[in-house]
Design a protein around this motif. Structure first.
Motif, PDB file in Angstrom:
ATOM      1  N   GLU A  62     -42.821  61.025 -11.224  1.00  0.00           N
ATOM      2  CA  GLU A  62     -43.147  62.245 -11.951  1.00  0.00           C
ATOM      3  C   GLU A  62     -44.101  63.128 -11.167  1.00  0.00           C
ATOM      4  O   GLU A  62     -44.928  62.644 -10.399  1.00  0.00           O
ATOM      5  N   THR A  63     -43.941  64.433 -11.371  1.00  0.00           N
ATOM      6  CA  THR A  63     -44.819  65.430 -10.755  1.00  0.00           C
ATOM      7  C   THR A  63     -45.671  66.036 -11.858  1.00  0.00           C
ATOM      8  O   THR A  63     -45.164  66.733 -12.735  1.00  0.00           O
ATOM      9  N   VAL A  64     -46.958  65.736 -11.860  1.00  0.00           N
ATOM     10  CA  VAL A  64     -47.853  66.231 -12.906  1.00  0.00           C
ATOM     11  C   VAL A  64     -48.239  67.678 -12.609  1.00  0.00           C
ATOM     12  O   VAL A  64     -48.712  68.001 -11.513  1.00  0.00           O
ATOM     13  N   LEU A  65     -48.024  68.555 -13.586  1.00  0.00           N
ATOM     14  CA  LEU A  65     -48.348  69.972 -13.431  1.00  0.00           C
ATOM     15  C   LEU A  65     -49.349  70.383 -14.500  1.00  0.00           C
ATOM     16  O   LEU A  65     -49.209  70.023 -15.669  1.00  0.00           O
ATOM     17  N   THR A  66     -50.345  71.160 -14.093  1.00  0.00           N
ATOM     18  CA  THR A  66     -51.363  71.634 -15.030  1.00  0.00           C
ATOM     19  C   THR A  66     -51.588  73.137 -14.810  1.00  0.00           C
ATOM     20  O   THR A  66     -51.101  73.721 -13.839  1.00  0.00           O
TER      21      THR A  66
END
Length: 242
Positions: free
Chosen positions: A206-210
């Motif tokens: 997963e690629t965590v985006l904020t």
């Protein structure tokens, strides 16, 4: 922590999907029709059709609508012929995106999908460019606080492939794609009801985006999901609440 919370992320995505319920019946009718055409009209011998019919019933679709969709698929009734199409690409931060469609006009569909990617900061890629980053499986998510040992025992006995504990306390039960209904039924008899269950393309990483990246990614996903020919959108992005 929210961005890393499987529970919060699934609930967030489900809430957005529920807000678009006007398209639910249309999507389900397409899926039932295609499933019946490909595997026959008897759900007992067509796992994909059984899954689609179960989902339609869960959404309170009238039985007549389901029957007509099956008959269109088997050729007993005239109707539009849909074909499957999958498009792949990249979103914000290089997050993988896979778009499953059912369409009666591939030229229109590919143009719409490509436009959504380009307009909202993504890039549509070639076939297979991100598919290897996903696993086709049945996925059930159980709330934090669920008895992990008891659930694991019941799930593995029911034929599940894996049980995964997440950092936020939620638990995922993974199955072979079309064995999910049987496993879910067995778990219900054992007293376990998932908060979320679907046959999905689960990202292997997963690629965590904020922040701004999360907002931009959500806009891209919303644009893709709003297209008439799109059935499902899968992504490796794990989006903080936006």
């Amino acid at each position: 922590m929210a961005g890393h919370s499987k529970w919060a992320n699934i609930q967030h995505r489900k809430g957005r999907q529920d807000a678009k319920r006007g398209k639910v019946f249309t999507k389900l009718i397409k899926e039932i029709t295609v499933a019946a055409r490909m595997g026959g009209g008897d759900p007992n011998f067509n796992p994909r059709l059984r899954l689609a019919v179960d989902k339609a019933k869960a959404e309170n679709m009238p039985g007549d609508n389901i029957d007509r969709a099956v008959k269109r698929g088997t050729g007993e009734l005239d109707g539009v012929t849909y074909e499957e199409a999958r498009y792949e690409g990249y979103g914000i931060g290089g997050a993988a995106v896979m778009v499953d469609c059912l369409t009666d006009n591939r030229t229109r569909t590919v143009a719409d999908v490509r436009h959504a990617f380009s307009k909202f900061g993504g890039n549509m890629g070639t076939d297979g460019c991100v598919a290897f980053q996903f696993k086709h499986c049945g996925q059930m998510l159980f709330a934090p606080g669920t008895n992990e040992d008891a659930l694991m025992e019941a799930a593995l006995e029911a034929g599940a492939e894996d049980v995964v504990s997440n950092e936020d306390g939620s638990i995922e039960v993974l199955t072979a794609p079309y064995e999910m209904p049987a496993v879910q039924e067995a778990l219900a008899k054992a007293g376990f009801k998932p908060e979320f269950a679907e046959v999905s393309m689960k990202p292997l990483n997963e690629t965590v985006l904020t922040g701004e990246d999360a907002i931009k990614m959500q806009k891209l996903l919303d644009a893709l999901e709003s297209l008439d020919d799109v059935q499902d959108v899968y992504t490796s992005a794990e989006i903080d609440e936006v």
